[in-house]
Write a protein that holds these residues in place. Structure first.
Motif, PDB file in Angstrom:
ATOM      1  N   ARG A 248     -14.973 -75.644  70.015  1.00 19.38           N
ATOM      2  CA  ARG A 248     -13.535 -75.649  69.739  1.00 19.38           C
ATOM      3  C   ARG A 248     -13.275 -74.920  68.414  1.00 19.38           C
ATOM      4  NH1 ARG A 248     -12.261 -80.181  73.020  1.00 19.38           N
ATOM      5  NH2 ARG A 248     -13.931 -80.230  74.546  1.00 19.38           N
ATOM      6  N   TYR A 249     -11.990 -74.736  68.102  1.00 19.28           N
ATOM      7  CA  TYR A 249     -11.635 -74.005  66.882  1.00 19.28           C
ATOM      8  C   TYR A 249     -12.105 -74.743  65.626  1.00 19.28           C
ATOM      9  CZ  TYR A 249      -8.753 -71.018  69.829  1.00 19.28           C
ATOM     10  OH  TYR A 249      -8.330 -70.134  70.784  1.00 19.28           O
ATOM     11  N   GLY A 250     -12.095 -76.067  65.678  1.00 18.44           N
ATOM     12  CA  GLY A 250     -12.594 -76.828  64.531  1.00 18.44           C
ATOM     13  C   GLY A 250     -14.068 -76.575  64.285  1.00 18.44           C
ATOM     14  N   HIS A 251     -14.860 -76.534  65.364  1.00 17.89           N
ATOM     15  CA  HIS A 251     -16.279 -76.212  65.217  1.00 17.89           C
ATOM     16  C   HIS A 251     -16.455 -74.789  64.700  1.00 17.89           C
ATOM     17  CE1 HIS A 251     -16.420 -79.166  68.780  1.00 17.89           C
ATOM     18  NE2 HIS A 251     -16.697 -79.840  67.682  1.00 17.89           N
TER      19      HIS A 251
ATOM     20  N   ASP B 205     -16.629 -85.767  65.810  1.00 19.56           N
ATOM     21  CA  ASP B 205     -16.305 -86.844  66.747  1.00 19.56           C
ATOM     22  C   ASP B 205     -14.938 -86.649  67.388  1.00 19.56           C
ATOM     23  OD1 ASP B 205     -18.712 -88.121  66.304  1.00 19.56           O
ATOM     24  OD2 ASP B 205     -17.930 -89.225  64.575  1.00 19.56           O
ATOM     25  N   ARG B 206     -14.057 -85.899  66.722  1.00 21.50           N
ATOM     26  CA  ARG B 206     -12.708 -85.702  67.270  1.00 21.50           C
ATOM     27  C   ARG B 206     -12.690 -84.622  68.346  1.00 21.50           C
ATOM     28  NH1 ARG B 206     -12.576 -87.402  62.267  1.00 21.50           N
ATOM     29  NH2 ARG B 206     -10.914 -88.786  61.519  1.00 21.50           N
ATOM     30  N   LEU B 207     -13.587 -83.659  68.236  1.00 22.81           N
ATOM     31  CA  LEU B 207     -13.662 -82.572  69.212  1.00 22.81           C
ATOM     32  C   LEU B 207     -15.080 -82.527  69.778  1.00 22.81           C
ATOM     33  CD1 LEU B 207     -11.790 -79.816  67.166  1.00 22.81           C
ATOM     34  CD2 LEU B 207     -10.828 -81.254  68.968  1.00 22.81           C
TER      35      LEU B 207
ATOM     36  N   PRO C 139     -22.011 -81.860  64.785  1.00 24.21           N
ATOM     37  CA  PRO C 139     -21.482 -82.770  65.813  1.00 24.21           C
ATOM     38  C   PRO C 139     -22.555 -83.166  66.801  1.00 24.21           C
ATOM     39  CG  PRO C 139     -20.837 -80.507  66.279  1.00 24.21           C
ATOM     40  CD  PRO C 139     -21.509 -80.489  64.941  1.00 24.21           C
ATOM     41  N   ARG C 140     -22.260 -84.204  67.574  1.00 24.34           N
ATOM     42  CA  ARG C 140     -23.180 -84.578  68.636  1.00 24.34           C
ATOM     43  C   ARG C 140     -23.211 -83.469  69.690  1.00 24.34           C
ATOM     44  NH1 ARG C 140     -21.020 -90.281  70.484  1.00 24.34           N
ATOM     45  NH2 ARG C 140     -19.073 -89.133  70.273  1.00 24.34           N
ATOM     46  N   CYS C 141     -24.354 -83.343  70.354  1.00 22.88           N
ATOM     47  CA  CYS C 141     -24.541 -82.296  71.364  1.00 22.88           C
ATOM     48  C   CYS C 141     -24.174 -80.911  70.821  1.00 22.88           C
ATOM     49  CB  CYS C 141     -23.705 -82.563  72.607  1.00 22.88           C
ATOM     50  SG  CYS C 141     -23.888 -84.222  73.253  1.00 22.88           S
ATOM     51  N   PRO C 142     -24.793 -80.458  69.713  1.00 23.17           N
ATOM     52  CA  PRO C 142     -24.356 -79.206  69.085  1.00 23.17           C
ATOM     53  C   PRO C 142     -24.997 -77.965  69.675  1.00 23.17           C
ATOM     54  CG  PRO C 142     -26.097 -80.181  67.769  1.00 23.17           C
ATOM     55  CD  PRO C 142     -25.884 -81.102  68.969  1.00 23.17           C
ATOM     56  N   ASP C 143     -25.597 -78.062  70.879  1.00 18.30           N
ATOM     57  CA  ASP C 143     -26.361 -76.935  71.389  1.00 18.30           C
ATOM     58  C   ASP C 143     -25.498 -75.679  71.551  1.00 18.30           C
ATOM     59  OD1 ASP C 143     -28.683 -78.331  71.434  1.00 18.30           O
ATOM     60  OD2 ASP C 143     -28.585 -78.868  73.548  1.00 18.30           O
ATOM     61  N   GLN C 144     -24.286 -75.829  72.094  1.00 17.14           N
ATOM     62  CA  GLN C 144     -23.420 -74.656  72.273  1.00 17.14           C
ATOM     63  C   GLN C 144     -23.069 -74.016  70.938  1.00 17.14           C
ATOM     64  OE1 GLN C 144     -22.675 -77.792  73.340  1.00 17.14           O
ATOM     65  NE2 GLN C 144     -21.713 -77.781  75.352  1.00 17.14           N
ATOM     66  N   LEU C 145     -22.797 -74.845  69.927  1.00 19.54           N
ATOM     67  CA  LEU C 145     -22.467 -74.319  68.602  1.00 19.54           C
ATOM     68  C   LEU C 145     -23.680 -73.633  67.985  1.00 19.54           C
ATOM     69  CD1 LEU C 145     -20.368 -74.018  66.401  1.00 19.54           C
ATOM     70  CD2 LEU C 145     -21.011 -76.276  65.534  1.00 19.54           C
ATOM     71  N   ARG C 146     -24.858 -74.177  68.212  1.00 17.60           N
ATOM     72  CA  ARG C 146     -26.076 -73.536  67.698  1.00 17.60           C
ATOM     73  C   ARG C 146     -26.267 -72.167  68.324  1.00 17.60           C
ATOM     74  NH1 ARG C 146     -30.507 -78.464  67.936  1.00 17.60           N
ATOM     75  NH2 ARG C 146     -29.701 -79.669  66.187  1.00 17.60           N
TER      76      ARG C 146
END
Length: 466
Positions: free
Chosen positions: A382-385, A441-443, A169-176
């Motif tokens: 989010r849960y989807g990520h 894009d949705r979350l 996703p865009r801005c994936p820093d937190q997920l990384r």
């Protein structure tokens, strides 16, 4: 308009990122780690593809090259290893050294200091280790096939970061950050299981000496030795002793990584004072002694772990891991071997463990921490990520190939395991990428934190960064 004075680290060449946003602000160390891991994944993929082509076009030369004996002799002491073993035993010790340093740094000064922040990836890692192992053992409960239970247990951080950079996703820093934290816990568990269950017959004398050397390393940290060379020198001796003890020698790299200091030596003001004094002395008179003192003052101001990562992480990602892929990914894909793999319980166990076991285990473990209130997801993850990242963790390429050489002696079983690793890692990567692309894009991850809001705007005259 007057030229602006550049500040901070210069931007990297190349196209601009898809989204530029001032939060969350990652530390320079994490940004460097992500960039290096992502680039290394590309080289690992290319090296693995070359190994596959090489093994199937000229399989005899592939085996001959990697079985070439490379012996080391010092006086009456001799070490006889093949080129393949030097890659798996020595070069991979460098890889695990980098992992150990990153684990050490995150536990002491990084994201893992707070239990609440680390509990979700911790429980996710526990589930991601237990469920794949359980699924594999359900399919292979006994016999020589059961020895491969460790194949689907580990996550390949380089590939996960690489896939996330391409399709995340865009801005994936937190997920990384979340996935890196999970991968660190995953590495801790996998390394511990490797050391305990995948070692040869143990020699007590060598084990005692290895324990003494480990104590020496941590004593060096305690008394404040900040130079890199003493840790690497003791680590080299430890590697030889661990190799002789029957434990896998890559554990020596982990011990060294955990032992190096991660904190700054003294206060920042003190470090700047030393650097200013010795730097001014060098400016007054350019001689070798003053140059050496100025360099030492500059190095002592930066934590040993940061300097060691700066030196070894590019070597690990751009040399060690691709060479490892070249030496281990050479699976012969003849009609006979594919037919054997299709009907092999080893291939099926690895495939199910990586694709379903990892995804279900990581997601379920993380949900235990969330539902129990022990922790929260970082930032705007989010849960989807979380679901997409959980399936990405099924990319178990590097460590899985490594375990296949330890678990089996039969070449047919090794080949069947490698087929399962290739297919399982590919499917897990595709499923994770599709989930992340759907929810990306949705979350969005780019919205500000509801609790704190967006960061304050800077005061004074504003200038466009473009």
């Amino acid at each position: 308009m007057a030229d602006r004075i550049p500040t901070g680290v210069p931007t990297r060449p190349g196209p601009r990122p898809r989204v530029v946003i001032p939060y969350p602000r990652l530390s320079p160390g994490l940004r460097s780690y992500f960039a290096t891991e992502g680039g290394g994944a590309t080289l690992l993929l290319a090296a693995s593809a070359i190994a596959l082509v090489w093994a199937n076009v000229a399989g005899g030369s592939y085996e001959a090259v990697w079985e070439t004996p490379v012996n080391l002799t010092v006086g009456t002491w001799e070490l006889h290893l093949s080129l393949h073993h030097w890659v798996n035993d020595f070069l991979m010790a460098v890889f695990f050294l980098v992992v150990g340093v990153e684990v050490n740094r995150e536990l002491t000064v990084g994201e893992l200091r707070s239990f609440r922040a680390a509990s979700v990836p911790l429980f996710g890692a526990i589930g991601g280790l237990a469920v794949p192992i359980g699924m594999y053992l359900l399919i292979n409960p006994s016999g020589p096939d059961a020895a491969g239970w460790g194949l689907p247990m580990s996550t390949d951080t380089a590939f996960v970061i690489g896939v996330l950079a391409l399709v995340g996703p865009r801005c994936p820093d937190q997920l990384r950050i979340f996935l890196l934290t999970l991968a660190i816990f995953d590495d801790i568990g996998a390394i511990a299981l490797l050391g305990i269950f995948y070692s040869d017959a143990l020699m007590v004398g060598a084990l005692v000496l290895a324990a003494v050397l480990a104590v020496v390393l941590f004593a060096m940290r305690w008394i404040g030795i900040w130079q890199i060379a003493p840790y690497l020198l003791v680590g080299a001796v430890l590697w030889v002793v661990v190799l002789e003890s029957g434990l896998h020698p890559t554990l020596a790299g982990v011990v060294v990584g955990l032992a190096v200091p991660t904190a700054r030596r003294g206060h920042d003001d003190e470090a700047r004072w030393y650097f200013r004094v010795y730097g001014r002395a060098l400016m007054e008179e350019l001689d070798p002694a003053r140059s050496r003192l100025a360099v030492s003052a500059a190095r002592s101001a930066v934590p040993t772990s940061d300097r060691l990562l700066d030196a070894l992480h590019p070597l690990s990602s751009y040399v060690v891991v691709p060479v490892f892929g070249l030496a281990n990914a050479g699976v012969v894909l003849s009609g006979e071997s594919i037919s054997a793999a299709v009907s092999s319980p080893v291939t099926l166990g690895v495939l199910v463990g990586l694709v379903l076991g990892k995804g279900i285990g990581v997601f379920a473990g993380a949900m235990v921490a969330l539902v129990s209130g022990l922790g929260t997801l970082p930032g705007q993850v989010r849960y989807g990520h979380l679901a997409g990242g959980a399936f990405l963790c099924g990319i178990g390429f590097t460590i899985a190939l490594f375990v296949s050489e330890l678990a089996f002696d039969d070449e047919a079983l090794i080949n069947e395991a490698k087929v399962g690793i290739l297919l399982g890692s590919l499917l897990a990567g595709v499923i994770g990428a599709v989930i992340l692309r759907y929810f990306g894009d949705r979350l969005p991850l780019c919205s500000p934190n509801e609790a704190t809001g967006p960061p304050p705007l800077p005061e004074g005259a504003w200038r466009s960064p473009v």
